[in-house]
Design a protein around this motif. Structure first.
Motif, short mmCIF file in Angstrom:
data_model
loop_
_atom_site.label_atom_id
_atom_site.label_comp_id
_atom_site.label_asym_id
_atom_site.label_seq_id
_atom_site.Cartn_x
_atom_site.Cartn_y
_atom_site.Cartn_z
N PRO A 91 0.83 -1.21 0.00
CA PRO A 91 0.00 0.00 0.00
C PRO A 91 0.86 1.26 0.00
O PRO A 91 2.00 1.26 0.46
CB PRO A 91 -0.80 -0.11 1.30
CG PRO A 91 0.05 -0.95 2.20
CD PRO A 91 0.80 -1.89 1.30
N THR A 92 0.30 2.33 -0.52
CA THR A 92 0.90 3.65 -0.41
C THR A 92 0.50 4.20 0.95
O THR A 92 -0.65 4.05 1.35
CB THR A 92 0.36 4.57 -1.53
OG1 THR A 92 0.66 3.98 -2.79
CG2 THR A 92 0.94 5.97 -1.45
N VAL A 93 1.42 4.81 1.66
CA VAL A 93 1.08 5.43 2.95
C VAL A 93 1.32 6.92 2.82
O VAL A 93 2.44 7.36 2.58
CB VAL A 93 1.92 4.84 4.11
CG1 VAL A 93 1.55 5.52 5.42
CG2 VAL A 93 1.74 3.34 4.20
N LYS A 94 0.24 7.69 2.92
CA LYS A 94 0.31 9.15 2.80
C LYS A 94 -0.68 9.79 3.75
O LYS A 94 -1.61 9.13 4.23
CB LYS A 94 -0.02 9.60 1.37
CG LYS A 94 1.08 9.36 0.37
CD LYS A 94 0.77 10.05 -0.94
CE LYS A 94 1.92 9.86 -1.91
NZ LYS A 94 1.61 10.42 -3.21
N HIS A 95 -0.49 11.09 3.94
CA HIS A 95 -1.44 11.85 4.76
C HIS A 95 -2.77 11.93 4.02
O HIS A 95 -2.81 12.34 2.86
CB HIS A 95 -0.91 13.25 5.05
CG HIS A 95 -1.78 14.02 5.98
ND1 HIS A 95 -1.74 13.85 7.35
CD2 HIS A 95 -2.75 14.93 5.74
CE1 HIS A 95 -2.63 14.64 7.91
NE2 HIS A 95 -3.26 15.31 6.95
N ASP A 96 -3.83 11.52 4.70
CA ASP A 96 -5.17 11.55 4.11
C ASP A 96 -5.88 12.79 4.63
O ASP A 96 -6.06 12.94 5.84
CB ASP A 96 -5.94 10.27 4.48
CG ASP A 96 -7.25 10.15 3.76
OD1 ASP A 96 -8.12 11.03 3.94
OD2 ASP A 96 -7.41 9.17 3.01
N GLU A 97 -6.29 13.66 3.70
CA GLU A 97 -6.96 14.91 4.07
C GLU A 97 -8.28 14.66 4.81
O GLU A 97 -8.61 15.36 5.75
CB GLU A 97 -7.23 15.76 2.82
CG GLU A 97 -5.98 16.17 2.06
CD GLU A 97 -5.19 17.25 2.76
OE1 GLU A 97 -5.80 18.12 3.40
OE2 GLU A 97 -3.95 17.20 2.67
N VAL A 98 -9.02 13.68 4.34
CA VAL A 98 -10.34 13.40 4.91
C VAL A 98 -10.21 12.98 6.38
O VAL A 98 -10.96 13.44 7.24
CB VAL A 98 -11.08 12.31 4.10
CG1 VAL A 98 -12.40 11.93 4.76
CG2 VAL A 98 -11.31 12.77 2.68
N PHE A 99 -9.24 12.12 6.69
CA PHE A 99 -9.10 11.60 8.06
C PHE A 99 -7.99 12.31 8.85
O PHE A 99 -7.83 12.05 10.03
CB PHE A 99 -8.84 10.09 8.00
CG PHE A 99 -10.01 9.34 7.44
CD1 PHE A 99 -11.12 9.07 8.20
CD2 PHE A 99 -10.01 8.95 6.10
CE1 PHE A 99 -12.22 8.42 7.66
CE2 PHE A 99 -11.09 8.29 5.56
CZ PHE A 99 -12.20 8.02 6.34
N ASP A 100 -7.23 13.19 8.20
CA ASP A 100 -6.17 13.96 8.82
C ASP A 100 -5.17 13.08 9.57
O ASP A 100 -4.87 13.29 10.74
CB ASP A 100 -6.75 15.04 9.76
CG ASP A 100 -5.70 16.07 10.16
OD1 ASP A 100 -4.74 16.27 9.37
OD2 ASP A 100 -5.82 16.66 11.25
#
Length: 152
Positions: A91-100
């Protein structure tokens, strides 16, 4: 005249409901197969095809985030779940705007496996996979996709 208007209204409501139900979004499609590891163990392989612009989440999502992808085994005969699920597709792991928060997710495709011990043949391996998917504007509610295999 009044009966005709009521009939026309009922027909519109019925066909309107059918039209709405036909527009259910299904941006992630799952296919399942089994692979034999050895005579006592099989692997349930779940492969997702994900539409452009959408993503589904990994098996190790931090608390407070989206619903993680998860296998649930139930109603099995002569078989039991072993080990933990494995993300074959990284998986890609990045900051998710929706879940912050930092969240593992898949775009375009994902393959996740889970091993099952066969205690006696024939066996029935069954259960469901729960997943959640989002695009940049919305998230769909968690969905369960059932699977069942006969192991001879």
């Amino acid at each position: 005249m009044m009966k005709r208007n009521i009939f026309a209204l009922m027909v519109l409501l019925i066909f309107g409901a059918i039209g709405v139900s036909a527009q259910v979004k299904e941006p992630v499609k799952w296919k399942f197969e089994i692979k034999e590891v050895n005579q006592y163990e099989i692997q349930v392989v779940a492969h997702a095809t994900i539409e452009d612009g959408w993503k589904t989440y990994g098996v190790n999502v931090p608390e407070g985030g989206p619903v993680a992808t998860e296998f649930t085994f139930e109603g099995m005969e002569n078989a039991k779940e072993i080990k933990k699920p494995v993300e074959v597709t990284k998986p890609t792991v990045k900051h998710d705007e929706v879940f912050d928060m930092e969240v593992p997710f898949f775009k375009h495709e994902a393959t996740i496996t889970h091993n099952v011990r066969i205690t006696k043949r024939p066996a029935t391996v069954k259960g469901y996979l729960t997943f959640m998917c989002c695009d940049n504007e919305t998230c769909l509610p968690p969905t369960d996709v059932e699977f069942e295999f006969q192991v001879k």
